[in-house]
Design a protein around this motif. Structure first.
Motif, PDB file in Angstrom:
ATOM      1  N   TRP A  51       0.869  -1.175   0.000  1.00 37.17           N
ATOM      2  CA  TRP A  51       0.000   0.000   0.000  1.00 37.17           C
ATOM      3  C   TRP A  51       0.909   1.228   0.000  1.00 37.17           C
ATOM      4  CZ3 TRP A  51      -3.244  -1.933   4.778  1.00 37.17           C
ATOM      5  CH2 TRP A  51      -3.951  -3.079   4.418  1.00 37.17           C
ATOM      6  N   ASN A  52       1.039   1.860  -1.143  1.00 34.53           N
ATOM      7  CA  ASN A  52       1.948   2.986  -1.303  1.00 34.53           C
ATOM      8  C   ASN A  52       1.165   4.298  -1.373  1.00 34.53           C
ATOM      9  OD1 ASN A  52       4.304   1.357  -1.435  1.00 34.53           O
ATOM     10  ND2 ASN A  52       3.857   0.883  -3.578  1.00 34.53           N
ATOM     11  N   GLN A  53       1.511   5.224  -0.465  1.00 32.42           N
ATOM     12  CA  GLN A  53       0.892   6.543  -0.424  1.00 32.42           C
ATOM     13  C   GLN A  53      -0.639   6.437  -0.403  1.00 32.42           C
ATOM     14  OE1 GLN A  53       2.720   9.766  -0.350  1.00 32.42           O
ATOM     15  NE2 GLN A  53       4.056   8.141   0.450  1.00 32.42           N
ATOM     16  N   VAL A  54      -1.150   5.648   0.525  1.00 34.08           N
ATOM     17  CA  VAL A  54      -2.594   5.427   0.602  1.00 34.08           C
ATOM     18  C   VAL A  54      -3.177   6.187   1.786  1.00 34.08           C
ATOM     19  CG1 VAL A  54      -2.452   3.152  -0.477  1.00 34.08           C
ATOM     20  CG2 VAL A  54      -2.327   3.352   2.015  1.00 34.08           C
ATOM     21  N   ARG A  55      -4.438   6.545   1.635  1.00 30.21           N
ATOM     22  CA  ARG A  55      -5.213   7.095   2.736  1.00 30.21           C
ATOM     23  C   ARG A  55      -5.762   5.942   3.552  1.00 30.21           C
ATOM     24  NH1 ARG A  55      -4.475  12.388   4.082  1.00 30.21           N
ATOM     25  NH2 ARG A  55      -4.185  13.632   2.191  1.00 30.21           N
TER      26      ARG A  55
ATOM     27  N   HIS B 151      -2.511  11.585   7.640  1.00 29.08           N
ATOM     28  CA  HIS B 151      -1.364  11.437   6.753  1.00 29.08           C
ATOM     29  C   HIS B 151      -1.536  10.225   5.848  1.00 29.08           C
ATOM     30  CE1 HIS B 151       0.753  14.476   9.089  1.00 29.08           C
ATOM     31  NE2 HIS B 151       0.492  13.786  10.186  1.00 29.08           N
ATOM     32  N   VAL B 152      -0.803  10.223   4.726  1.00 27.41           N
ATOM     33  CA  VAL B 152      -0.752   9.047   3.867  1.00 27.41           C
ATOM     34  C   VAL B 152       0.431   8.185   4.310  1.00 27.41           C
ATOM     35  CG1 VAL B 152      -1.848  10.175   1.907  1.00 27.41           C
ATOM     36  CG2 VAL B 152       0.638  10.275   2.145  1.00 27.41           C
ATOM     37  N   TYR B 153       0.315   6.872   4.088  1.00 25.81           N
ATOM     38  CA  TYR B 153       1.330   5.948   4.580  1.00 25.81           C
ATOM     39  C   TYR B 153       1.721   4.945   3.492  1.00 25.81           C
ATOM     40  CZ  TYR B 153       0.924   7.479   9.426  1.00 25.81           C
ATOM     41  OH  TYR B 153       0.969   8.205  10.587  1.00 25.81           O
ATOM     42  N   ASN B 154       2.935   4.411   3.637  1.00 22.52           N
ATOM     43  CA  ASN B 154       3.410   3.291   2.840  1.00 22.52           C
ATOM     44  C   ASN B 154       3.478   2.071   3.757  1.00 22.52           C
ATOM     45  OD1 ASN B 154       3.821   4.927   0.535  1.00 22.52           O
ATOM     46  ND2 ASN B 154       5.867   5.487   1.245  1.00 22.52           N
TER      47      ASN B 154
ATOM     48  N   LYS C  18       4.158  -7.527   8.782  1.00 23.08           N
ATOM     49  CA  LYS C  18       4.784  -6.886   9.932  1.00 23.08           C
ATOM     50  C   LYS C  18       3.942  -5.691  10.381  1.00 23.08           C
ATOM     51  CE  LYS C  18       8.268  -9.662   9.696  1.00 23.08           C
ATOM     52  NZ  LYS C  18       8.429 -10.739  10.711  1.00 23.08           N
ATOM     53  N   PRO C  19       3.930  -5.398  11.686  1.00 26.21           N
ATOM     54  CA  PRO C  19       3.171  -4.243  12.165  1.00 26.21           C
ATOM     55  C   PRO C  19       3.832  -2.929  11.766  1.00 26.21           C
ATOM     56  CG  PRO C  19       4.373  -5.264  13.976  1.00 26.21           C
ATOM     57  CD  PRO C  19       4.559  -6.162  12.795  1.00 26.21           C
ATOM     58  N   HIS C  20       3.025  -1.988  11.298  1.00 27.38           N
ATOM     59  CA  HIS C  20       3.488  -0.651  10.928  1.00 27.38           C
ATOM     60  C   HIS C  20       2.717   0.359  11.777  1.00 27.38           C
ATOM     61  CE1 HIS C  20       5.612  -2.017   7.210  1.00 27.38           C
ATOM     62  NE2 HIS C  20       4.723  -2.990   7.302  1.00 27.38           N
ATOM     63  N   LEU C  21       3.457   1.206  12.509  1.00 24.96           N
ATOM     64  CA  LEU C  21       2.818   2.168  13.398  1.00 24.96           C
ATOM     65  C   LEU C  21       2.216   3.330  12.613  1.00 24.96           C
ATOM     66  CD1 LEU C  21       4.978   2.597  16.631  1.00 24.96           C
ATOM     67  CD2 LEU C  21       2.628   1.788  16.448  1.00 24.96           C
ATOM     68  N   VAL C  22       0.965   3.636  12.951  1.00 26.48           N
ATOM     69  CA  VAL C  22       0.238   4.733  12.313  1.00 26.48           C
ATOM     70  C   VAL C  22      -0.280   5.654  13.413  1.00 26.48           C
ATOM     71  CG1 VAL C  22      -1.811   5.320  10.974  1.00 26.48           C
ATOM     72  CG2 VAL C  22      -0.410   3.366  10.294  1.00 26.48           C
ATOM     73  N   ASP C  23      -0.007   6.940  13.310  1.00 27.42           N
ATOM     74  CA  ASP C  23      -0.515   7.906  14.287  1.00 27.42           C
ATOM     75  C   ASP C  23      -2.004   8.119  14.075  1.00 27.42           C
ATOM     76  OD1 ASP C  23       1.925   8.344  15.535  1.00 27.42           O
ATOM     77  OD2 ASP C  23       2.506   9.888  14.099  1.00 27.42           O
TER      78      ASP C  23
END
Length: 523
Positions: free
Chosen positions: A262-266, A316-319, A325-330
């Motif tokens: 998921w690249n630059q996704v909302r 924010h958008v995230y990659n 693996k877990p990716h931290l999202v604010d």
């Protein structure tokens, strides 16, 4: 007018290239636009503008996740005069999809280079070992009939010894290099396994048959659910002083195992469960089921959620790579008005435990999750936070520190000679000193314990000096609530005595007394 069609048919399997079933095919290969992530599922959303010919044609969305949940595909278009006739989905085993092809090829090249070096070193080791093997053989080295024996070349013994040492050292160094190369090759292979999380070389594609009375450009929206995504909350609770509000940071661990990055996704998070089914829901949650972990990649746990369904929009958008693996999202940050007090149990621990009370807690609409606790910038540990508060005020412990300390002394006297008739007497005096070492005033709760009497008809128990305490007879608990200014100290003192029959004292059942348990070395 926007037309929407939801896919309700089981998927097909594509083993050969598809044949045109209409006038023209329009292949659409676009990245994920946005993702709605549920705790144990994810909804992937795509958008594309497609030029549609007059008549019947097929729009094919390719390179989709192969883990689409049946009956969850939703397609819509708002093009003038464009009508959706049918929607179908099938697995394409002939197209491996863009599962990080560049990264996989780079790993393969690295593994090949390492294995080539490994083989070259192995050849050199074999050559050195063969040379070393013939140095001191007790046989001819020039042939069976014409060889020169070892006895006749004693003058060359120094040379042989030096050469033997040199070969042994070279073999040792080469074996160490080979071990390092073997470890590096294993690391590359493990990395390749992580990158290639998706099992099997396959993708999904959705075929949309449309009909249009004239040539036009029409926007299409596609969405579907997959159980190869999800999220769990991760909280930070930060205490910065008694005069400041609590800082609460809400983050989410989001995982993606769909087969596509998921690249630059909302991203939007939801606490709902979209995979319950199509039956009528009930308030008791009888339809809810825990999804089993079939592939062993991500562990799930069941938590009780009391609040309503909540959605969190991420600014924010995230990659997020497809690697499980877990990716931290604010998600959110809150400043929470709170009150603080210390709990000290000197019979168990001389240091006070800081406790916070946060009012209006249920209004934050949070679900239970792992929480990191910080006290004035110091990491105190991790706990699991149950986010439901019965009285809308959450009580949470923030760890222990040396701000509040207590010293407990107990004097115990047991008289072995009868005082009155056939009774033994056991008298105790307890004194507790509590001190506030901090720079601010604190409310402090002090707890202690006295024996619990089972046979009050046969034993006599007297407790004195507890006029300022709350006494729980069933548990034997004494509780004092005091306030201490900075540097101030408070003293608590009480007495109790027990008289038990001599036969009960000797049998060890005269009364039940709770002692502190600790670990100590045994020599």
């Amino acid at each position: 007018m926007k037309r929407t069609l939801t896919y309700l048919l089981p998927p097909m399997i594509l083993l050969i290239p598809s044949l045109a079933i209409a006038n023209s095919n329009h292949t659409v290969d676009v990245p994920v636009k946005s993702v709605l992530v549920y705790p144990s599922a994810a909804q992937l959303n795509y958008e594309a503008e497609v030029d549609i010919e007059a008549g019947e044609s097929v729009v094919v969305f390719t390179n989709l996740s192969p883990f689409i949940i049946e009956n969850t595909i939703n397609v819509s278009t708002s093009g003038a005069g464009v009508e959706i006739i049918s929607v179908s989905e099938r697995i394409n085993f002939l197209d491996s999809g863009p599962r990080n092809k560049n990264g996989m090829q780079s790993l393969r090249d690295s593994i090949g280079a390492v294995e080539n070096r490994f083989e070259r070193i192995s050849i050199r080791i074999t050559s050195y070992e063969a040379e070393r093997a013939i140095l001191f053989k007790g046989e001819s080295i020039g042939g069976v009939g014409n060889g020169v024996s070892v006895d006749e070349i004693k003058r060359a013994s120094d040379f042989f010894q030096e050469r033997h040492f040199e070969l042994s050292q070279k073999i040792y160094n080469l074996e160490k290099k080979r071990e390092r190369l073997a470890g590096r090759s294993l690391d590359y292979k493990r990395q390749m396994t992580q990158v290639n999380t998706v099992k099997g070389r396959k993708t999904s594609e959705v075929r949309i048959t449309v009909k249009c009375d004239r040539k036009t450009s029409s926007p299409f929206e596609l969405s579907y659910l997959t159980n190869k995504g999800g999220w769990a909350p991760m909280y930070d609770l930060k205490y910065n002083g008694v005069d400041e509000d609590m800082n609460f940071i809400f983050r989410a661990n989001v995982f993606n195992a769909t087969g596509y990055d998921w690249n630059q996704v909302r991203i939007q998070l939801s606490t709902a469960n979209p995979t319950i089914g199509f039956g009528i829901p009930s308030f008791d949650g009888s339809q809810s089921q825990t999804r089993p972990n079939q592939d062993g990649e991500v562990e799930f746990q069941t938590v009780e959620v009391f609040n309503a369904i909540v959605e969190y929009k991420i600014s924010h958008v995230y990659n997020i790579a497809s690697n499980s693996k877990p990716h931290l999202v604010d998600v959110e940050r809150h400043t929470m008005p709170s009150s603080f007090r210390y709990l000290v149990i000197p019979k168990v621990d001389p240091f006070g435990f800081l406790m916070a009370k946060i009012p209006n807690w249920n209004g934050y609409n949070l679900i239970p999750g792992t929480t990191n606790v910080y006290n004035n910038g110091t990491y105190m540990g991790r706990t699991f936070l149950d986010t439901y508060a019965e009285n809308d005020t959450l009580e949470v412990f923030l760890g222990k520190d040396k701000t509040v300390q207590a010293v407990r002394n107990e004097e115990n006297k047991v008289k072995k000679s009868p005082l009155v008739g056939n009774y033994y007497s056991d008298a105790s005096r307890v004194s507790i000193q509590v001190k506030n070492n901090g720079s601010a005033a604190f409310d402090i709760t002090v707890m202690d314990q006295v024996p619990i009497m089972d046979d009050l008809d046969k034993t006599k128990f007297n407790l004195n000096g507890i006029s300022d305490a709350l006494y729980d007879k069933e548990e034997g608990l004494l509780t004092w609530n005091i306030s201490l200014a900075p540097g101030a100290q408070s003293d608590v003192e009480f007495k109790f005595d027990i008289k038990a029959p001599i036969h009960m004292y000797n049998s060890g059942s005269q009364y039940r007394r709770k002692f502190r348990v600790m670990q100590a070395p045994k020599f």
